[in-house]
Motif scaffolding. Structure first.
Motif, PDB file in Angstrom:
ATOM      1  N   GLU A 182       8.119   0.773   4.270  1.00  0.00           N
ATOM      2  CA  GLU A 182       8.051  -0.319   3.105  1.00  0.00           C
ATOM      3  C   GLU A 182       7.326  -1.699   3.535  1.00  0.00           C
ATOM      4  O   GLU A 182       7.539  -2.288   4.695  1.00  0.00           O
ATOM      5  CB  GLU A 182       9.636  -0.741   2.365  1.00  0.00           C
ATOM      6  CG  GLU A 182       9.831   0.810   1.755  1.00  0.00           C
ATOM      7  CD  GLU A 182      11.074   1.054   2.822  1.00  0.00           C
ATOM      8  OE1 GLU A 182      11.915   1.879   2.328  1.00  0.00           O
ATOM      9  OE2 GLU A 182      10.872   0.838   3.959  1.00  0.00           O
ATOM     10  N   CYS A 221       4.933   1.070  -0.232  1.00  0.00           N
ATOM     11  CA  CYS A 221       5.507   2.410   0.658  1.00  0.00           C
ATOM     12  C   CYS A 221       4.477   3.114   0.790  1.00  0.00           C
ATOM     13  O   CYS A 221       4.044   4.179   0.197  1.00  0.00           O
ATOM     14  CB  CYS A 221       6.642   3.027  -0.121  1.00  0.00           C
ATOM     15  SG  CYS A 221       7.498   4.299   0.724  1.00  0.00           S
ATOM     16  N   CYS A 259      12.341   2.946  -0.309  1.00  0.00           N
ATOM     17  CA  CYS A 259      11.429   3.770  -0.847  1.00  0.00           C
ATOM     18  C   CYS A 259      12.131   5.087  -0.230  1.00  0.00           C
ATOM     19  O   CYS A 259      12.474   5.301   0.966  1.00  0.00           O
ATOM     20  CB  CYS A 259      10.034   3.651  -0.206  1.00  0.00           C
ATOM     21  SG  CYS A 259       8.978   5.040  -0.645  1.00  0.00           S
TER      22      CYS A 259
END
Length: 126
Positions: free
Chosen positions: A6, A22, A98
């Motif tokens: 991320e 991400c 993420c």
């Protein structure tokens, strides 16, 4: 080995915008083959679901707390998922993660996600 990285977090004023990214990597890993999601975790609280994009149709689903303000989308060519955050509020302050899931639909529980990034801090000042 699958990696989710991320980026894009930081300090933003209430009412402002921020875009998180991400980037996914792995020899055969393709985000289009996984449900991708953003979760967040505020200090002293459990990790909570924010938004997801399904593995097949690419349709999206949002938690009520972010619906209408956040948008999740993906760029399959870049193997990257994004979270556009608009009209942010102080209560959006959290570490944002993420995650990738092999489940169909819109998995909302942390145990449904096999792969996680390291997180990126978002701080919203009032």
């Amino acid at each position: 080995q699958v990696q989710l990285v991320e980026s894009g977090g930081g300090l933003v004023q209430a009412g402002g915008s921020l875009r998180l990214s991400c980037a996914a990597s792995g020899r055969t890993f393709s985000i289009s083959s996984y449900a991708m999601a953003w979760f967040r975790q505020a200090p002293g609280k459990e990790r909570e679901f924010g938004a997801a994009i399904s593995r097949s149709s690419g349709t999206t689903y949002y938690a009520d707390s972010v619906k209408g303000r956040f948008t999740i989308f993906r760029d399959n060519a870049k193997n990257t998922v994004y979270l556009q955050m608009n009209t942010v509020k102080p209560e959006d302050t959290a570490v944002y993660y993420c995650a990738a899931s092999a489940y169909h639909g819109y998995p909302k529980r942390t145990y449904e996600y096999a792969y996680w990034g390291q997180g990126t801090q978002v701080t919203v000042s009032s």
